[in-house]
Scaffold this motif. Structure first.
Motif, PDB file in Angstrom:
ATOM      1  N   ASP A   1       0.812  -1.209   0.000  1.00 16.44           N
ATOM      2  CA  ASP A   1       0.000   0.000   0.000  1.00 16.44           C
ATOM      3  C   ASP A   1       0.851   1.267   0.000  1.00 16.44           C
ATOM      4  O   ASP A   1       0.314   2.369   0.033  1.00 16.44           O
ATOM      5  CB  ASP A   1      -0.931   0.007   1.222  1.00 16.44           C
ATOM      6  CG  ASP A   1      -1.995  -1.075   1.143  1.00 16.44           C
ATOM      7  OD1 ASP A   1      -2.357  -1.457   0.011  1.00 16.44           O
ATOM      8  OD2 ASP A   1      -2.463  -1.524   2.200  1.00 16.44           O
ATOM      9  N   ALA A   2       2.170   1.115  -0.031  1.00 22.57           N
ATOM     10  CA  ALA A   2       3.074   2.266   0.069  1.00 22.57           C
ATOM     11  C   ALA A   2       2.821   3.318  -1.005  1.00 22.57           C
ATOM     12  O   ALA A   2       2.970   4.512  -0.758  1.00 22.57           O
ATOM     13  CB  ALA A   2       4.525   1.807   0.017  1.00 22.57           C
ATOM     14  N   ASN A   3       2.456   2.884  -2.206  1.00 20.14           N
ATOM     15  CA  ASN A   3       2.265   3.807  -3.321  1.00 20.14           C
ATOM     16  C   ASN A   3       0.806   3.966  -3.734  1.00 20.14           C
ATOM     17  O   ASN A   3       0.513   4.540  -4.778  1.00 20.14           O
ATOM     18  CB  ASN A   3       3.072   3.335  -4.534  1.00 20.14           C
ATOM     19  CG  ASN A   3       4.552   3.321  -4.268  1.00 20.14           C
ATOM     20  OD1 ASN A   3       5.076   4.175  -3.565  1.00 20.14           O
ATOM     21  ND2 ASN A   3       5.239   2.345  -4.817  1.00 20.14           N
ATOM     22  N   LYS A   4      -0.131   3.451  -2.928  1.00 21.62           N
ATOM     23  CA  LYS A   4      -1.525   3.425  -3.374  1.00 21.62           C
ATOM     24  C   LYS A   4      -2.131   4.813  -3.573  1.00 21.62           C
ATOM     25  O   LYS A   4      -3.083   4.961  -4.327  1.00 21.62           O
ATOM     26  CB  LYS A   4      -2.384   2.588  -2.435  1.00 21.62           C
ATOM     27  CG  LYS A   4      -2.747   3.210  -1.128  1.00 21.62           C
ATOM     28  CD  LYS A   4      -3.667   2.295  -0.353  1.00 21.62           C
ATOM     29  CE  LYS A   4      -4.146   2.968   0.911  1.00 21.62           C
ATOM     30  NZ  LYS A   4      -5.059   2.123   1.650  1.00 21.62           N
ATOM     31  N   ALA A   5      -1.574   5.836  -2.939  1.00 18.03           N
ATOM     32  CA  ALA A   5      -2.102   7.196  -3.110  1.00 18.03           C
ATOM     33  C   ALA A   5      -1.539   7.878  -4.353  1.00 18.03           C
ATOM     34  O   ALA A   5      -1.975   8.970  -4.712  1.00 18.03           O
ATOM     35  CB  ALA A   5      -1.794   8.039  -1.880  1.00 18.03           C
ATOM     36  N   LEU A   6      -0.590   7.217  -5.019  1.00 19.02           N
ATOM     37  CA  LEU A   6       0.057   7.802  -6.195  1.00 19.02           C
ATOM     38  C   LEU A   6      -0.546   7.270  -7.483  1.00 19.02           C
ATOM     39  O   LEU A   6      -1.077   6.163  -7.521  1.00 19.02           O
ATOM     40  CB  LEU A   6       1.557   7.488  -6.184  1.00 19.02           C
ATOM     41  CG  LEU A   6       2.368   8.016  -5.007  1.00 19.02           C
ATOM     42  CD1 LEU A   6       3.789   7.488  -5.088  1.00 19.02           C
ATOM     43  CD2 LEU A   6       2.356   9.531  -4.987  1.00 19.02           C
TER      44      LEU A   6
ATOM     45  N   GLY B   1       6.158  -0.822 -20.900  1.00 15.96           N
ATOM     46  CA  GLY B   1       4.853  -0.204 -21.137  1.00 15.96           C
ATOM     47  C   GLY B   1       4.813   1.143 -20.443  1.00 15.96           C
ATOM     48  O   GLY B   1       5.695   1.966 -20.634  1.00 15.96           O
ATOM     49  N   ASP B   2       3.813   1.352 -19.599  1.00 15.72           N
ATOM     50  CA  ASP B   2       3.721   2.635 -18.897  1.00 15.72           C
ATOM     51  C   ASP B   2       4.307   2.567 -17.489  1.00 15.72           C
ATOM     52  O   ASP B   2       4.108   3.465 -16.679  1.00 15.72           O
ATOM     53  CB  ASP B   2       2.265   3.111 -18.842  1.00 15.72           C
ATOM     54  CG  ASP B   2       1.360   2.210 -18.017  1.00 15.72           C
ATOM     55  OD1 ASP B   2       1.761   1.065 -17.715  1.00 15.72           O
ATOM     56  OD2 ASP B   2       0.249   2.654 -17.666  1.00 15.72           O
ATOM     57  N   VAL B   3       5.072   1.510 -17.194  1.00 15.38           N
ATOM     58  CA  VAL B   3       5.657   1.337 -15.866  1.00 15.38           C
ATOM     59  C   VAL B   3       7.180   1.491 -15.937  1.00 15.38           C
ATOM     60  O   VAL B   3       7.842   0.778 -16.679  1.00 15.38           O
ATOM     61  CB  VAL B   3       5.302  -0.057 -15.285  1.00 15.38           C
ATOM     62  CG1 VAL B   3       5.952  -0.263 -13.923  1.00 15.38           C
ATOM     63  CG2 VAL B   3       3.795  -0.226 -15.198  1.00 15.38           C
ATOM     64  N   ALA B   4       7.705   2.438 -15.154  1.00 17.74           N
ATOM     65  CA  ALA B   4       9.157   2.603 -15.042  1.00 17.74           C
ATOM     66  C   ALA B   4       9.659   1.652 -13.977  1.00 17.74           C
ATOM     67  O   ALA B   4       8.983   1.374 -12.985  1.00 17.74           O
ATOM     68  CB  ALA B   4       9.512   4.044 -14.681  1.00 17.74           C
TER      69      ALA B   4
ATOM     70  N   ASN C   1       6.391   6.299 -11.190  1.00 13.91           N
ATOM     71  CA  ASN C   1       7.491   6.313 -12.163  1.00 13.91           C
ATOM     72  C   ASN C   1       8.517   7.382 -11.820  1.00 13.91           C
ATOM     73  O   ASN C   1       9.730   7.162 -11.970  1.00 13.91           O
ATOM     74  CB  ASN C   1       6.952   6.537 -13.572  1.00 13.91           C
ATOM     75  CG  ASN C   1       6.200   5.334 -14.099  1.00 13.91           C
ATOM     76  OD1 ASN C   1       6.227   4.248 -13.524  1.00 13.91           O
ATOM     77  ND2 ASN C   1       5.506   5.535 -15.204  1.00 13.91           N
ATOM     78  N   LEU C   2       8.070   8.534 -11.355  1.00 18.02           N
ATOM     79  CA  LEU C   2       9.007   9.588 -10.940  1.00 18.02           C
ATOM     80  C   LEU C   2       9.907   9.098  -9.812  1.00 18.02           C
ATOM     81  O   LEU C   2      11.115   9.364  -9.811  1.00 18.02           O
ATOM     82  CB  LEU C   2       8.260  10.848 -10.511  1.00 18.02           C
ATOM     83  CG  LEU C   2       7.632  11.669 -11.630  1.00 18.02           C
ATOM     84  CD1 LEU C   2       6.800  12.817 -11.040  1.00 18.02           C
ATOM     85  CD2 LEU C   2       8.703  12.220 -12.567  1.00 18.02           C
TER      86      LEU C   2
END
Length: 160
Positions: free
Chosen positions: A77-82, A119-122, A88-89
């Motif tokens: 859940d660490a990035n769920k708000a992003l 794809g769209d994932v860095a 990617n940034l």
């Protein structure tokens, strides 16, 4: 003889969420959404999860005993708000690369890092040598590893 840096990544990185047609050797996990479509001659098989991975898949040729790739997914859940763009940034920041190198440095000697795009994932790729320790085959010293980490708002996919 060791392959040049980043050449190993081509095989393992191509495994993730491949657009190749499904085959009997492919693996798909409905719950996490992880899909692994191995290249010709390789088979994907779910193996018992360990560590933080909720899904772990082995990808290898039938004759491989102790080599091959593993693809794992860790829900987080660490990035769920992003948004994915926000994640990617983070993946492109020098500080993230340094942190990943430090963490992996416990088990590997990092040789090179780079940002990769799937794809769209860095993501982050680290080419490293495996450190000798109990339980690691002696021939591991002759193998260079490619570790690719892809972060999304749902969690992290790692390919080793």
């Amino acid at each position: 003889m060791r392959p040049s840096s980043f050449r190993i990544a081509a095989l393992c990185s191509a495994l993730l969420l491949s657009a190749a047609p499904a085959s009997a050797q492919a693996y798909s996990d409905w719950f996490s959404g992880l899909k692994v479509a191995p290249p010709q001659g390789y088979a994907a098989a779910k193996i018992p999860p360990r560590g933080s991975y909720s899904v772990l898949v082995s990808v290898k040729r039938p004759e491989d005993r102790d080599t091959g790739c593993q693809v794992g997914f860790t829900k987080s859940d660490a990035n769920k708000a992003l948004t994915q763009a926000g994640v990617n940034l983070l993946m492109r920041q020098k500080e993230y690369h340094e942190l990943a190198r430090a963490i992996l440095g416990v088990f590997f000697t990092p040789r090179a890092t780079r940002t990769v795009q799937y794809g769209d994932v860095a993501g982050l790729e680290i080419v490293a040598d495996i450190k000798q320790r109990p339980g690691i085959p002696a021939r591991a010293a002759a193998v260079r590893a490619s570790l690719v980490m892809l972060q999304t708002p749902k969690g992290r996919t790692a390919v080793v």
